[in-house]
Design a protein around this motif. Structure first.
Motif, PDB file in Angstrom:
ATOM      1  N   PRO A  62     -31.526 -30.181  37.797  1.00 59.61           N
ATOM      2  CA  PRO A  62     -30.522 -29.730  38.753  1.00 59.61           C
ATOM      3  C   PRO A  62     -29.743 -30.884  39.396  1.00 59.61           C
ATOM      4  O   PRO A  62     -28.532 -30.783  39.613  1.00 59.61           O
ATOM      5  CB  PRO A  62     -31.334 -28.961  39.799  1.00 59.61           C
ATOM      6  CG  PRO A  62     -32.526 -28.466  39.038  1.00 59.61           C
ATOM      7  CD  PRO A  62     -32.833 -29.568  38.051  1.00 59.61           C
ATOM      8  N   GLN A  63     -30.428 -32.006  39.650  1.00 61.21           N
ATOM      9  CA  GLN A  63     -29.744 -33.152  40.249  1.00 61.21           C
ATOM     10  C   GLN A  63     -28.681 -33.707  39.301  1.00 61.21           C
ATOM     11  O   GLN A  63     -27.620 -34.137  39.738  1.00 61.21           O
ATOM     12  CB  GLN A  63     -30.759 -34.254  40.615  1.00 61.21           C
ATOM     13  CG  GLN A  63     -31.723 -33.869  41.717  1.00 61.21           C
ATOM     14  CD  GLN A  63     -32.873 -32.972  41.248  1.00 61.21           C
ATOM     15  OE1 GLN A  63     -33.008 -32.648  40.062  1.00 61.21           O
ATOM     16  NE2 GLN A  63     -33.690 -32.547  42.195  1.00 61.21           N
ATOM     17  N   ALA A  66     -25.745 -31.395  39.546  1.00 62.65           N
ATOM     18  CA  ALA A  66     -25.056 -31.599  40.822  1.00 62.65           C
ATOM     19  C   ALA A  66     -24.211 -32.871  40.784  1.00 62.65           C
ATOM     20  O   ALA A  66     -23.063 -32.885  41.264  1.00 62.65           O
ATOM     21  CB  ALA A  66     -26.071 -31.663  41.965  1.00 62.65           C
ATOM     22  N   ALA A  69     -21.130 -32.145  38.686  1.00 66.77           N
ATOM     23  CA  ALA A  69     -20.149 -31.359  39.442  1.00 66.77           C
ATOM     24  C   ALA A  69     -19.394 -32.247  40.425  1.00 66.77           C
ATOM     25  O   ALA A  69     -18.169 -32.157  40.540  1.00 66.77           O
ATOM     26  CB  ALA A  69     -20.844 -30.209  40.166  1.00 66.77           C
ATOM     27  N   LEU A  86     -19.926 -25.208  35.151  1.00 74.78           N
ATOM     28  CA  LEU A  86     -21.314 -24.908  35.500  1.00 74.78           C
ATOM     29  C   LEU A  86     -21.776 -23.632  34.801  1.00 74.78           C
ATOM     30  O   LEU A  86     -22.930 -23.532  34.367  1.00 74.78           O
ATOM     31  CB  LEU A  86     -21.481 -24.783  37.012  1.00 74.78           C
ATOM     32  CG  LEU A  86     -21.227 -26.068  37.817  1.00 74.78           C
ATOM     33  CD1 LEU A  86     -21.410 -25.807  39.300  1.00 74.78           C
ATOM     34  CD2 LEU A  86     -22.088 -27.210  37.344  1.00 74.78           C
ATOM     35  N   THR A 102     -28.337 -24.666  37.027  1.00 79.88           N
ATOM     36  CA  THR A 102     -27.222 -24.424  37.951  1.00 79.88           C
ATOM     37  C   THR A 102     -27.609 -23.471  39.084  1.00 79.88           C
ATOM     38  O   THR A 102     -26.866 -23.336  40.049  1.00 79.88           O
ATOM     39  CB  THR A 102     -25.998 -23.844  37.216  1.00 79.88           C
ATOM     40  OG1 THR A 102     -26.312 -22.532  36.729  1.00 79.88           O
ATOM     41  CG2 THR A 102     -25.578 -24.732  36.070  1.00 79.88           C
ATOM     42  N   VAL A 106     -29.173 -27.279  45.259  1.00 85.10           N
ATOM     43  CA  VAL A 106     -28.388 -28.509  45.331  1.00 85.10           C
ATOM     44  C   VAL A 106     -27.072 -28.352  44.548  1.00 85.10           C
ATOM     45  O   VAL A 106     -26.029 -28.817  44.985  1.00 85.10           O
ATOM     46  CB  VAL A 106     -29.203 -29.738  44.857  1.00 85.10           C
ATOM     47  CG1 VAL A 106     -29.529 -29.662  43.371  1.00 85.10           C
ATOM     48  CG2 VAL A 106     -28.480 -31.029  45.176  1.00 85.10           C
ATOM     49  N   VAL A 107     -27.111 -27.675  43.417  1.00 85.97           N
ATOM     50  CA  VAL A 107     -25.905 -27.453  42.619  1.00 85.97           C
ATOM     51  C   VAL A 107     -24.979 -26.486  43.336  1.00 85.97           C
ATOM     52  O   VAL A 107     -23.765 -26.715  43.442  1.00 85.97           O
ATOM     53  CB  VAL A 107     -26.261 -26.919  41.208  1.00 85.97           C
ATOM     54  CG1 VAL A 107     -25.011 -26.608  40.406  1.00 85.97           C
ATOM     55  CG2 VAL A 107     -27.150 -27.916  40.476  1.00 85.97           C
ATOM     56  N   ARG A 108     -25.535 -25.411  43.854  1.00 90.63           N
ATOM     57  CA  ARG A 108     -24.733 -24.423  44.575  1.00 90.63           C
ATOM     58  C   ARG A 108     -24.090 -25.036  45.813  1.00 90.63           C
ATOM     59  O   ARG A 108     -22.953 -24.719  46.159  1.00 90.63           O
ATOM     60  CB  ARG A 108     -25.600 -23.228  44.932  1.00 90.63           C
ATOM     61  CG  ARG A 108     -26.079 -22.488  43.668  1.00 90.63           C
ATOM     62  CD  ARG A 108     -27.058 -21.399  43.962  1.00 90.63           C
ATOM     63  NE  ARG A 108     -26.461 -20.433  44.862  1.00 90.63           N
ATOM     64  CZ  ARG A 108     -27.119 -19.453  45.437  1.00 90.63           C
ATOM     65  NH1 ARG A 108     -28.394 -19.301  45.201  1.00 90.63           N
ATOM     66  NH2 ARG A 108     -26.510 -18.610  46.234  1.00 90.63           N
ATOM     67  N   VAL A 110     -23.245 -28.251  46.265  1.00 92.91           N
ATOM     68  CA  VAL A 110     -22.149 -29.143  45.855  1.00 92.91           C
ATOM     69  C   VAL A 110     -20.894 -28.326  45.546  1.00 92.91           C
ATOM     70  O   VAL A 110     -19.792 -28.656  45.984  1.00 92.91           O
ATOM     71  CB  VAL A 110     -22.558 -30.011  44.639  1.00 92.91           C
ATOM     72  CG1 VAL A 110     -21.357 -30.706  44.022  1.00 92.91           C
ATOM     73  CG2 VAL A 110     -23.595 -31.042  45.058  1.00 92.91           C
TER      74      VAL A 110
END
Length: 160
Positions: A62-63, A66, A69, A86, A102, A106-108, A110
């Motif tokens: 996930p990092q 992120a 993105a 994504l 995704t 952390v992704v959400r 960003v």
């Protein structure tokens, strides 16, 4: 992008061969050709970025997603384009039978921050003025339907 197919460790009986072919065709048909082409380009962009950054694209952490993105936002990409990329990364992972990176907070976060800072966040509409109300009520005639429409418009504006 790798296509999702029906696979099994054992051979299918001949009677199921046409059903397997039909299922494979239906799996392919779930996305339009344009979507498949755009997703393939988005995945290629992600893989190239991961290779240049010495990060693993599949399975991606996930990092990593992120950071990708954020890097795309730094390139002045529209947040909606980043969101589509994504979605392509999500699709890639799900087709491979992997967890969706995704979906991580952390992704959400960003993407939400990109939308808020770059104009993709919801905007408050300007209130309707008395002039706007008159313009809405003007076309309503004196018929029963016109009176009903006028009252509904007035009630809607008053309630808002």
């Amino acid at each position: 992008m790798q296509a999702l197919t029906l696979s099994t460790t054992q051979a299918l009986p001949a009677a199921l061969a046409s059903a397997a072919d039909a299922a494979t065709a239906l799996i392919k048909a779930r996305h339009a050709e344009t979507t498949r082409r755009v997703y393939a380009a988005d995945v290629l962009r992600f893989r190239d970025w991961c290779a240049a950054s010495d990060l693993c694209a599949l399975p991606a952490e996930p990092q990593t997603v992120a950071l990708f993105a954020a890097a795309e936002v730094q390139r002045d990409l529209n947040p909606h384009t980043v969101g589509r990329r994504l979605a392509a990364i999500r699709h890639l992972h799900l087709e491979a039978g992997l967890l969706d990176p995704t979906a991580a907070e952390v992704v959400r976060a960003v993407l939400a921050g990109a939308r808020r800072t770059l104009g993709g966040a919801p905007r408050q509409a300007a209130p309707a003025t008395s002039t706007a109300l008159e313009d809405m009520l003007g076309p309503c005639d004196d018929s029963l339907l016109g009176q009903r429409d006028r009252q509904l418009d007035a009630l809607g504006i008053g309630g808002a």
